[in-house]
Design a protein around this motif. Structure first.
Motif, PDB file in Angstrom:
ATOM      1  N   ALA A   1      39.564  43.310  39.796  1.00  0.00           N
ATOM      2  CA  ALA A   1      38.597  42.249  40.091  1.00  0.00           C
ATOM      3  C   ALA A   1      37.202  42.840  40.273  1.00  0.00           C
ATOM      4  O   ALA A   1      36.224  42.358  39.700  1.00  0.00           O
ATOM      5  CB  ALA A   1      39.021  41.485  41.343  1.00  0.00           C
ATOM      6  N   LYS A   2      37.118  43.909  41.045  1.00  0.00           N
ATOM      7  CA  LYS A   2      35.807  44.525  41.287  1.00  0.00           C
ATOM      8  C   LYS A   2      35.209  45.060  39.995  1.00  0.00           C
ATOM      9  O   LYS A   2      34.036  44.861  39.715  1.00  0.00           O
ATOM     10  CB  LYS A   2      35.932  45.639  42.327  1.00  0.00           C
ATOM     11  CG  LYS A   2      35.971  45.060  43.744  1.00  0.00           C
ATOM     12  CD  LYS A   2      36.077  46.129  44.818  1.00  0.00           C
ATOM     13  CE  LYS A   2      36.465  45.464  46.137  1.00  0.00           C
ATOM     14  NZ  LYS A   2      37.358  46.317  46.949  1.00  0.00           N
ATOM     15  N   ARG A   3      36.061  45.716  39.188  1.00  0.00           N
ATOM     16  CA  ARG A   3      35.569  46.260  37.912  1.00  0.00           C
ATOM     17  C   ARG A   3      35.039  45.167  37.007  1.00  0.00           C
ATOM     18  O   ARG A   3      34.117  45.368  36.236  1.00  0.00           O
ATOM     19  CB  ARG A   3      36.710  46.948  37.157  1.00  0.00           C
ATOM     20  CG  ARG A   3      37.086  48.297  37.730  1.00  0.00           C
ATOM     21  CD  ARG A   3      38.192  48.874  36.859  1.00  0.00           C
ATOM     22  NE  ARG A   3      38.697  50.109  37.423  1.00  0.00           N
ATOM     23  CZ  ARG A   3      39.812  50.709  37.024  1.00  0.00           C
ATOM     24  NH1 ARG A   3      40.539  50.157  36.049  1.00  0.00           N
ATOM     25  NH2 ARG A   3      40.204  51.827  37.561  1.00  0.00           N
ATOM     26  N   GLN A   4      35.666  43.996  37.077  1.00  0.00           N
ATOM     27  CA  GLN A   4      35.299  42.904  36.169  1.00  0.00           C
ATOM     28  C   GLN A   4      34.276  41.951  36.778  1.00  0.00           C
ATOM     29  O   GLN A   4      33.964  40.919  36.199  1.00  0.00           O
ATOM     30  CB  GLN A   4      36.554  42.115  35.752  1.00  0.00           C
ATOM     31  CG  GLN A   4      37.554  42.915  34.953  1.00  0.00           C
ATOM     32  CD  GLN A   4      36.952  43.465  33.669  1.00  0.00           C
ATOM     33  OE1 GLN A   4      36.076  42.852  33.062  1.00  0.00           O
ATOM     34  NE2 GLN A   4      37.407  44.641  33.251  1.00  0.00           N
ATOM     35  N   GLY A   5      33.776  42.272  37.956  1.00  0.00           N
ATOM     36  CA  GLY A   5      32.775  41.414  38.589  1.00  0.00           C
ATOM     37  C   GLY A   5      33.342  40.109  39.121  1.00  0.00           C
ATOM     38  O   GLY A   5      32.635  39.101  39.198  1.00  0.00           O
ATOM     39  N   CYS A   6      34.639  40.118  39.482  1.00  0.00           N
ATOM     40  CA  CYS A   6      35.240  38.908  40.061  1.00  0.00           C
ATOM     41  C   CYS A   6      35.041  38.917  41.572  1.00  0.00           C
ATOM     42  O   CYS A   6      35.168  39.962  42.212  1.00  0.00           O
ATOM     43  CB  CYS A   6      36.737  38.835  39.778  1.00  0.00           C
ATOM     44  SG  CYS A   6      37.147  38.808  38.032  1.00  0.00           S
ATOM     45  N   GLY A   7      34.778  37.752  42.136  1.00  0.00           N
ATOM     46  CA  GLY A   7      34.555  37.661  43.584  1.00  0.00           C
ATOM     47  C   GLY A   7      35.760  37.181  44.356  1.00  0.00           C
ATOM     48  O   GLY A   7      35.708  37.049  45.584  1.00  0.00           O
ATOM     49  N   ALA A   8      36.853  36.910  43.673  1.00  0.00           N
ATOM     50  CA  ALA A   8      38.049  36.404  44.359  1.00  0.00           C
ATOM     51  C   ALA A   8      39.281  36.700  43.518  1.00  0.00           C
ATOM     52  O   ALA A   8      39.184  36.889  42.305  1.00  0.00           O
ATOM     53  CB  ALA A   8      37.933  34.895  44.571  1.00  0.00           C
ATOM     54  N   VAL A   9      40.444  36.730  44.176  1.00  0.00           N
ATOM     55  CA  VAL A   9      41.704  36.781  43.430  1.00  0.00           C
ATOM     56  C   VAL A   9      42.392  35.421  43.598  1.00  0.00           C
ATOM     57  O   VAL A   9      42.208  34.752  44.619  1.00  0.00           O
ATOM     58  CB  VAL A   9      42.640  37.936  43.873  1.00  0.00           C
ATOM     59  CG1 VAL A   9      42.024  39.280  43.530  1.00  0.00           C
ATOM     60  CG2 VAL A   9      42.948  37.862  45.362  1.00  0.00           C
ATOM     61  N   ILE A  10      43.150  35.030  42.588  1.00  0.00           N
ATOM     62  CA  ILE A  10      43.778  33.709  42.575  1.00  0.00           C
ATOM     63  C   ILE A  10      45.278  33.865  42.335  1.00  0.00           C
ATOM     64  O   ILE A  10      45.682  34.558  41.393  1.00  0.00           O
ATOM     65  CB  ILE A  10      43.203  32.842  41.427  1.00  0.00           C
ATOM     66  CG1 ILE A  10      41.681  32.742  41.521  1.00  0.00           C
ATOM     67  CG2 ILE A  10      43.851  31.456  41.407  1.00  0.00           C
ATOM     68  CD1 ILE A  10      41.008  32.302  40.218  1.00  0.00           C
ATOM     69  N   THR A  11      46.085  33.252  43.163  1.00  0.00           N
ATOM     70  CA  THR A  11      47.534  33.282  42.922  1.00  0.00           C
ATOM     71  C   THR A  11      48.099  31.863  42.919  1.00  0.00           C
ATOM     72  O   THR A  11      47.457  30.919  43.364  1.00  0.00           O
ATOM     73  CB  THR A  11      48.306  34.079  44.005  1.00  0.00           C
ATOM     74  OG1 THR A  11      48.445  33.255  45.159  1.00  0.00           O
ATOM     75  CG2 THR A  11      47.611  35.379  44.368  1.00  0.00           C
ATOM     76  N   GLY A  12      49.326  31.759  42.429  1.00  0.00           N
ATOM     77  CA  GLY A  12      49.988  30.449  42.361  1.00  0.00           C
ATOM     78  C   GLY A  12      50.923  30.217  43.537  1.00  0.00           C
ATOM     79  O   GLY A  12      51.866  29.448  43.434  1.00  0.00           O
ATOM     80  N   GLU A  13      50.661  30.882  44.657  1.00  0.00           N
ATOM     81  CA  GLU A  13      51.572  30.752  45.793  1.00  0.00           C
ATOM     82  C   GLU A  13      51.474  29.373  46.463  1.00  0.00           C
ATOM     83  O   GLU A  13      50.418  28.761  46.517  1.00  0.00           O
ATOM     84  CB  GLU A  13      51.272  31.849  46.818  1.00  0.00           C
ATOM     85  CG  GLU A  13      51.727  33.217  46.315  1.00  0.00           C
ATOM     86  CD  GLU A  13      51.005  34.379  46.984  1.00  0.00           C
ATOM     87  OE1 GLU A  13      51.673  35.367  47.288  1.00  0.00           O
ATOM     88  OE2 GLU A  13      49.781  34.280  47.199  1.00  0.00           O
TER      89      GLU A  13
END
Ligand code: ATP
Ligand code: MG
Length: 382
Positions: A271-283
């Motif tokens: 996420a950090k490498r790709q410039g993402c500010g959050a992680v998303i899961t289907g929980e």
């Protein structure tokens, strides 16, 4: 001239927001319609699509229906504003022998009649023209919409079709989706894209324990998601060695919990490498042993960035309904093994503790395993 009218919700458009919102929307429309010929112009809170091939009309319409940020759509006839022209085209919009009403909006204040007068007049003209027509203002079987615009043009149409709404992808930051082959994670991605998030996906596999076909299934899901999220890159990470190490060195009941902590750690690095500010899961709370509050807490303990779980309060049935609507369900239920289903413990712990995880992880070379897993990355763009 036949056109498609595309309306967007204006509620989010405050000040500088407007050009940002519109810019993202237009870009996404262009990407989605790249294989068609058409022209697009902007007219107050609408875009007008014209000059397309007749045989592409339905496909263009269906594509637009899935673009976040579009509120509603109509297929309309555009005429130069005059009562004669409006009447001539209105005649083609009614089915004889049925009840109808005329609904008019007049943006052009220089037009000689006001909206009430236009509606009444066209209604009368239609009744005089065919006496099998009947006016019903409350429950008409058909509606003739007349929209007299400022530029001397009028749109006449029969229906307003609701589109997906939401925010244009690109206006809600970037999120890293943990994409498995199951029912839930594609829906979770859809939900966040609906709020304007650009998605980047990571998929964990356990080759050679999981097959190429399991991976193909994930690619098929990614392809289906691009209908909504515009582009999707899937980074595939091999966690076979991590799973083997956990299996050999740690308590069986903790294997899933430990694997999930590894997944979260790896996801955040990507996420950090790709410039993402959050992680998303289907929980979804309580759905399985790894999704109890204690399990989520234990997994979340390795998370430093926001973890979005848009399905947390959804029942399985509600998730399935969305999966069917977005056309991922049939792919998700194909029976291929997932990395979570191999080395499955007989009784996974439902109340894991962070301290126990930390003790067990001390038996493993956590950083080394993560580094090796990251080195296995394979990238696929959809
Ligand atoms: P799903 O239907 O999305 O697979 P699930 O009900 O099977 O979810 P879990 O297997 O516990 O639940 O996974 C919970 C979440 O963890 C998933 O929704 C997904 O976001 C992530 N996840 C699980 N397995 C993987 C995987 N192999 N690759 C990437 N993410 C995964
Ligand atoms: Mg799963």
């Amino acid at each position: 001239m036949k056109v498609i009218i595309l309306r967007y919700s204006e509620i989010f458009l405050k000040g500088n927001n407007r050009s940002y919102f519109e810019g993202a929307l237009v870009e996404n429309i262009k990407t989605a319609l790249k294989s068609y010929q058409y022209k697009m112009v902007k007219r107050s809170a609408r875009y007008i699509i014209s000059d397309y091939n007749d045989q592409d009309e339905q496909a263009i319409f269906d594509t637009l229906k899935n673009i976040f940020g579009i509120y509603s759509l109509s297929i309309a006839q555009q005429v130069d504003s005059s009562m004669d022209n409006i009447f001539a085209i209105s005649k083609t919009m009614v089915e004889k022998g049925k009840t109808f009403r005329v609904v008019c909006n007049r943006a052009d204040k220089t037009f000689p009649l006001n909206s009430m007068e236009i509606a009444r007049e066209i209604g009368h003209m239609l009744l005089d023209w065919d006496n099998s027509l009947v006016v019903d203002l409350h429950k008409p079987e058909q509606i003739v919409y007349i929209d007299v615009r400022e530029n001397g043009k009028t749109f006449v149409y029969n229906s307003i079709v609701k589109a997906v709404d939401g925010m244009p992808v690109g206006t809600g930051g970037k999120g890293l989706l943990l994409l498995s082959g199951g029912i839930d994670s594609p829906v979770a991605g859809y939900m966040m894209a609906k709020r304007g998030m650009v998605l980047y996906a990571v998929h964990f596999h356990s080759f050679p324990y999981t097959s190429d076909r399991a991976r193909e299934k994930v690619f098929e899901l990614a392809k289906r998601l691009t209908k909504y999220c515009v582009h999707l890159t899937v980074e595939c990470i091999n966690v076979a060695e991590i799973q083997t190490e956990i299996h050999q060195k740690c308590n069986e009941s903790y294997t899933i919990t430990l694997l999930r902590r590894f997944m979260m750690r790896i996801a955040q690095i990507i996420a950090k490498r790709q410039g993402c500010g959050a992680v998303i899961t289907g929980e979804s709370l309580g759905q399985v042993a790894s999704q109890t509050l204690e399990s989520l807490t234990t997994t979340n303990a390795v998370c430093t960035m926001p973890a979005f779980r848009p399905l947390i309060g959804f029942d399985k049935e509600e998730i399935v309904t969305i999966a069917k609507k977005i056309d991922t369900y049939e792919t998700s239920i194909e029976p291929f093994e997932d990395c979570c289903t191999i080395f499955l413990p007989k009784s996974p712990i439902t109340r894991p503790k962070v301290e126990v995880c930390q003790k067990l992880e001390a038996r493993l070379d956590v950083d080394g395993l993560i580094e090796k897993a990251l080195a296995s990355a394979e990238i696929f763009k959809f």
